[in-house]
Write a protein that holds these residues in place. Structure first.
Motif, short mmCIF file in Angstrom:
data_model
loop_
_atom_site.label_atom_id
_atom_site.label_comp_id
_atom_site.label_asym_id
_atom_site.label_seq_id
_atom_site.Cartn_x
_atom_site.Cartn_y
_atom_site.Cartn_z
N TYR A 197 0.83 -1.20 0.00
CA TYR A 197 0.00 0.00 0.00
C TYR A 197 0.87 1.26 0.00
O TYR A 197 0.57 2.22 -0.70
CB TYR A 197 -0.94 0.01 1.20
N GLU A 198 1.93 1.24 0.79
CA GLU A 198 2.83 2.40 0.84
C GLU A 198 3.46 2.67 -0.52
O GLU A 198 3.70 3.83 -0.88
CB GLU A 198 3.94 2.19 1.88
N TYR A 229 -4.75 -1.04 1.79
CA TYR A 229 -4.66 -0.58 3.18
C TYR A 229 -5.72 -1.26 4.03
O TYR A 229 -5.43 -1.78 5.11
CB TYR A 229 -4.81 0.93 3.24
N SER A 284 -0.15 3.17 -3.03
CA SER A 284 -1.21 4.08 -2.56
C SER A 284 -2.60 3.63 -2.99
O SER A 284 -3.46 4.45 -3.32
CB SER A 284 -0.94 5.52 -3.02
N ASN A 285 -2.82 2.34 -3.01
CA ASN A 285 -4.13 1.78 -3.31
C ASN A 285 -4.85 1.59 -1.98
O ASN A 285 -4.43 0.82 -1.13
CB ASN A 285 -3.98 0.45 -4.05
#
Length: 81
Positions: A41-42, A50, A45-46
């Motif tokens: 995720y980091e 997260y 950025s989806n």
């Protein structure tokens, strides 16, 4: 309170300790999977990653606590029989 839990753990049967140990290993593996999703995720950025990672992390903590509580309960029941 902590001393009582340590005493209960030390007086458990080996079979119950082994099952609890294997359960903690399973919980740790699930936790690692959630950490991989959170690291992904980091990078991406989806937001779905997260929420999936966070849910799986909560699930791994729930499994660890559940294995510990059930091991104490099963050991107590076995001693009372």
């Amino acid at each position: 309170m902590m001393k009582m839990l340590v005493d209960k753990f030390n007086s458990m049967e080996e079979k119950v300790k082994k099952i609890m140990h294997n359960g903690f290993i399973f919980s740790f593996i699930v936790c690692i999977i959630s950490m991989v999703l959170l690291i992904t995720y980091e990078l991406n950025s989806n937001l779905d990653l997260y929420y999936a990672g966070l849910s799986i992390f909560r699930l791994s903590l729930f499994f660890a606590v559940e294995f510990f509580i059930c091991a104490i309960a099963i050991d107590t029941i076995k001693k009372q029989i």
